[in-house]
Motif scaffolding. Sequence first.
Motif, PDB file in Angstrom:
ATOM      1  N   ASP A  97       0.860  -1.174   0.000  1.00 22.39           N
ATOM      2  CA  ASP A  97       0.000   0.000   0.000  1.00 22.39           C
ATOM      3  C   ASP A  97       0.900   1.227   0.000  1.00 22.39           C
ATOM      4  O   ASP A  97       1.755   1.369   0.878  1.00 22.39           O
ATOM      5  N   VAL A  98       0.723   2.117  -0.968  1.00 22.81           N
ATOM      6  CA  VAL A  98       1.461   3.370  -0.989  1.00 22.81           C
ATOM      7  C   VAL A  98       0.441   4.480  -0.748  1.00 22.81           C
ATOM      8  O   VAL A  98      -0.509   4.634  -1.499  1.00 22.81           O
ATOM      9  N   ILE A  99       0.645   5.207   0.341  1.00 22.11           N
ATOM     10  CA  ILE A  99      -0.294   6.257   0.745  1.00 22.11           C
ATOM     11  C   ILE A  99       0.470   7.571   0.832  1.00 22.11           C
ATOM     12  O   ILE A  99       1.564   7.631   1.372  1.00 22.11           O
ATOM     13  N   THR A 100      -0.139   8.627   0.282  1.00 20.58           N
ATOM     14  CA  THR A 100       0.478   9.949   0.318  1.00 20.58           C
ATOM     15  C   THR A 100      -0.499  10.949   0.913  1.00 20.58           C
ATOM     16  O   THR A 100      -1.696  10.694   0.985  1.00 20.58           O
ATOM     17  N   ASP A 101       0.033  12.081   1.335  1.00 18.20           N
ATOM     18  CA  ASP A 101      -0.797  13.171   1.846  1.00 18.20           C
ATOM     19  C   ASP A 101      -0.936  14.229   0.770  1.00 18.20           C
ATOM     20  O   ASP A 101       0.043  14.581   0.103  1.00 18.20           O
ATOM     21  N   ALA A 102      -2.153  14.731   0.596  1.00 25.40           N
ATOM     22  CA  ALA A 102      -2.421  15.834  -0.318  1.00 25.40           C
ATOM     23  C   ALA A 102      -3.016  16.972   0.502  1.00 25.40           C
ATOM     24  O   ALA A 102      -4.002  16.787   1.203  1.00 25.40           O
ATOM     25  N   THR A 103      -2.398  18.136   0.414  1.00 19.87           N
ATOM     26  CA  THR A 103      -2.826  19.286   1.197  1.00 19.87           C
ATOM     27  C   THR A 103      -2.913  20.502   0.294  1.00 19.87           C
ATOM     28  O   THR A 103      -2.058  20.689  -0.572  1.00 19.87           O
ATOM     29  N   GLY A 104      -3.949  21.317   0.495  1.00 20.63           N
ATOM     30  CA  GLY A 104      -4.061  22.532  -0.292  1.00 20.63           C
ATOM     31  C   GLY A 104      -5.263  23.361   0.101  1.00 20.63           C
ATOM     32  O   GLY A 104      -6.122  22.918   0.869  1.00 20.63           O
ATOM     33  N   PRO A 105      -5.344  24.586  -0.445  1.00 26.35           N
ATOM     34  CA  PRO A 105      -6.474  25.454  -0.145  1.00 26.35           C
ATOM     35  C   PRO A 105      -7.732  24.980  -0.865  1.00 26.35           C
ATOM     36  O   PRO A 105      -7.656  24.346  -1.920  1.00 26.35           O
ATOM     37  N   SER A 115     -15.346  50.165  14.193  1.00 27.97           N
ATOM     38  CA  SER A 115     -14.368  51.237  14.406  1.00 27.97           C
ATOM     39  C   SER A 115     -12.986  50.848  13.869  1.00 27.97           C
ATOM     40  O   SER A 115     -12.076  51.668  13.857  1.00 27.97           O
ATOM     41  N   LEU A 116     -12.843  49.613  13.427  1.00 20.39           N
ATOM     42  CA  LEU A 116     -11.562  49.142  12.893  1.00 20.39           C
ATOM     43  C   LEU A 116     -11.413  49.576  11.440  1.00 20.39           C
ATOM     44  O   LEU A 116     -12.402  49.682  10.708  1.00 20.39           O
ATOM     45  N   PRO A 117     -10.175  49.830  10.986  1.00 23.27           N
ATOM     46  CA  PRO A 117      -9.992  50.203   9.580  1.00 23.27           C
ATOM     47  C   PRO A 117     -10.239  48.992   8.659  1.00 23.27           C
ATOM     48  O   PRO A 117      -9.871  47.867   8.981  1.00 23.27           O
ATOM     49  N   ASP A 118     -10.922  49.238   7.536  1.00 22.27           N
ATOM     50  CA  ASP A 118     -11.188  48.224   6.515  1.00 22.27           C
ATOM     51  C   ASP A 118     -11.832  46.955   7.098  1.00 22.27           C
ATOM     52  O   ASP A 118     -11.307  45.840   6.947  1.00 22.27           O
ATOM     53  N   PRO A 119     -12.986  47.092   7.778  1.00 12.71           N
ATOM     54  CA  PRO A 119     -13.619  45.923   8.382  1.00 12.71           C
ATOM     55  C   PRO A 119     -14.162  44.964   7.328  1.00 12.71           C
ATOM     56  O   PRO A 119     -14.771  45.386   6.340  1.00 12.71           O
ATOM     57  N   LYS A 120     -13.917  43.679   7.537  1.00 14.18           N
ATOM     58  CA  LYS A 120     -14.396  42.679   6.583  1.00 14.18           C
ATOM     59  C   LYS A 120     -14.489  41.313   7.242  1.00 14.18           C
ATOM     60  O   LYS A 120     -13.933  41.076   8.316  1.00 14.18           O
ATOM     61  N   LEU A 121     -15.168  40.443   6.562  1.00 11.70           N
ATOM     62  CA  LEU A 121     -15.242  39.043   6.952  1.00 11.70           C
ATOM     63  C   LEU A 121     -14.383  38.271   5.959  1.00 11.70           C
ATOM     64  O   LEU A 121     -14.551  38.412   4.744  1.00 11.70           O
ATOM     65  N   ILE A 122     -13.459  37.458   6.480  1.00 14.04           N
ATOM     66  CA  ILE A 122     -12.622  36.602   5.630  1.00 14.04           C
ATOM     67  C   ILE A 122     -12.906  35.160   6.025  1.00 14.04           C
ATOM     68  O   ILE A 122     -12.816  34.798   7.199  1.00 14.04           O
ATOM     69  N   PHE A 123     -13.268  34.370   5.038  1.00  9.92           N
ATOM     70  CA  PHE A 123     -13.593  32.955   5.244  1.00  9.92           C
ATOM     71  C   PHE A 123     -12.671  32.151   4.337  1.00  9.92           C
ATOM     72  O   PHE A 123     -12.677  32.314   3.117  1.00  9.92           O
ATOM     73  N   ARG A 124     -11.845  31.319   4.938  1.00 13.62           N
ATOM     74  CA  ARG A 124     -10.921  30.496   4.138  1.00 13.62           C
ATOM     75  C   ARG A 124     -10.913  29.077   4.670  1.00 13.62           C
ATOM     76  O   ARG A 124     -11.190  28.839   5.853  1.00 13.62           O
ATOM     77  N   SER A 125     -10.601  28.168   3.783  1.00 14.84           N
ATOM     78  CA  SER A 125     -10.518  26.772   4.197  1.00 14.84           C
ATOM     79  C   SER A 125      -9.406  26.081   3.427  1.00 14.84           C
ATOM     80  O   SER A 125      -9.026  26.502   2.330  1.00 14.84           O
ATOM     81  N   SER A 126      -8.924  25.016   4.028  1.00 17.49           N
ATOM     82  CA  SER A 126      -7.906  24.183   3.390  1.00 17.49           C
ATOM     83  C   SER A 126      -8.239  22.727   3.691  1.00 17.49           C
ATOM     84  O   SER A 126      -9.037  22.432   4.569  1.00 17.49           O
ATOM     85  N   ALA A 127      -7.624  21.844   2.928  1.00 22.99           N
ATOM     86  CA  ALA A 127      -7.895  20.417   3.088  1.00 22.99           C
ATOM     87  C   ALA A 127      -6.581  19.658   3.186  1.00 22.99           C
ATOM     88  O   ALA A 127      -5.570  20.051   2.615  1.00 22.99           O
ATOM     89  N   SER A 128      -6.632  18.564   3.916  1.00 20.81           N
ATOM     90  CA  SER A 128      -5.505  17.641   4.016  1.00 20.81           C
ATOM     91  C   SER A 128      -6.082  16.230   4.002  1.00 20.81           C
ATOM     92  O   SER A 128      -6.842  15.865   4.898  1.00 20.81           O
ATOM     93  N   PHE A 129      -5.730  15.459   2.972  1.00 22.11           N
ATOM     94  CA  PHE A 129      -6.287  14.126   2.809  1.00 22.11           C
ATOM     95  C   PHE A 129      -5.192  13.097   2.570  1.00 22.11           C
ATOM     96  O   PHE A 129      -4.153  13.411   1.996  1.00 22.11           O
ATOM     97  N   LYS A 130      -5.456  11.875   3.013  1.00 21.14           N
ATOM     98  CA  LYS A 130      -4.595  10.729   2.731  1.00 21.14           C
ATOM     99  C   LYS A 130      -5.183  10.007   1.518  1.00 21.14           C
ATOM    100  O   LYS A 130      -6.363   9.688   1.496  1.00 21.14           O
ATOM    101  N   LEU A 131      -4.317   9.776   0.521  1.00 20.83           N
ATOM    102  CA  LEU A 131      -4.725   9.123  -0.717  1.00 20.83           C
ATOM    103  C   LEU A 131      -3.923   7.845  -0.922  1.00 20.83           C
ATOM    104  O   LEU A 131      -2.707   7.834  -0.723  1.00 20.83           O
ATOM    105  N   ARG A 132      -4.618   6.792  -1.310  1.00 20.14           N
ATOM    106  CA  ARG A 132      -3.948   5.528  -1.625  1.00 20.14           C
ATOM    107  C   ARG A 132      -3.486   5.622  -3.081  1.00 20.14           C
ATOM    108  O   ARG A 132      -4.302   5.718  -3.993  1.00 20.14           O
ATOM    109  N   VAL A 133      -2.174   5.598  -3.293  1.00 19.28           N
ATOM    110  CA  VAL A 133      -1.600   5.729  -4.624  1.00 19.28           C
ATOM    111  C   VAL A 133      -1.603   4.385  -5.337  1.00 19.28           C
ATOM    112  O   VAL A 133      -1.967   4.268  -6.496  1.00 19.28           O
ATOM    113  N   ILE A 134      -1.181   3.333  -4.627  1.00 23.00           N
ATOM    114  CA  ILE A 134      -1.092   1.987  -5.192  1.00 23.00           C
ATOM    115  C   ILE A 134      -1.812   1.031  -4.259  1.00 23.00           C
ATOM    116  O   ILE A 134      -1.613   1.083  -3.048  1.00 23.00           O
ATOM    117  N   GLU A 135      -2.602   0.152  -4.821  1.00 23.16           N
ATOM    118  CA  GLU A 135      -3.251  -0.891  -4.020  1.00 23.16           C
ATOM    119  C   GLU A 135      -2.621  -2.217  -4.327  1.00 23.16           C
ATOM    120  O   GLU A 135      -2.304  -2.546  -5.418  1.00 23.16           O
TER     121      GLU A 135
END
Length: 182
Positions: free
Chosen positions: A34-42, A162-182
Amino acid sequence: MKKIINYLFIPLLLLVVVSACSDEQDFDQARDLDVITDATGPVLYLESTEDLINASPVISQNINFDGFNSELFSDRVISGSLTFQIENSTSKQLDIRVIFLNEAGSPLDVLNFSTAEAPPIDIIDDEIFYGTAAGKSIDIIKSTSSLQVIFTNNSGSTSVSSLPDPKLIFRSSASFKLRVIE
């Protein structure tokens, strides 16, 4: 005397070689590899100004996201997590809902977050696990075709941070284990 030692040594050596232990070689072990790798990204990045939040009590954004249900990913994913970070510098108390939808538009999963108004700036970090014993089903991730993100303003339309440039920022990222070879 040397001849007697040679006569005894050679048969004794042959006896040791013949009776030596060895395992039969198994070259089929590669099939069990079993070859397993991690894939991570926004995954997502959404930003909204306080003026836009004041103009509408509910902001909804539909995002086509076929990355999770592509065969390359969905056939190989084992487990993983999504991490959400929400940064609110507005004067608004906000509810945020993320809905995972399949190709038919049916909900697979719903995540709810609430943020407090600023100041101070409210920062939320939340990690949701899929495919683990303590997490949600990995089938949710495999079947997700799009996401719907809904921001709900619970603080009215007149307050201003009262803060300068008020905004809502919503971000997410993912990290998954993938089986490369079975």
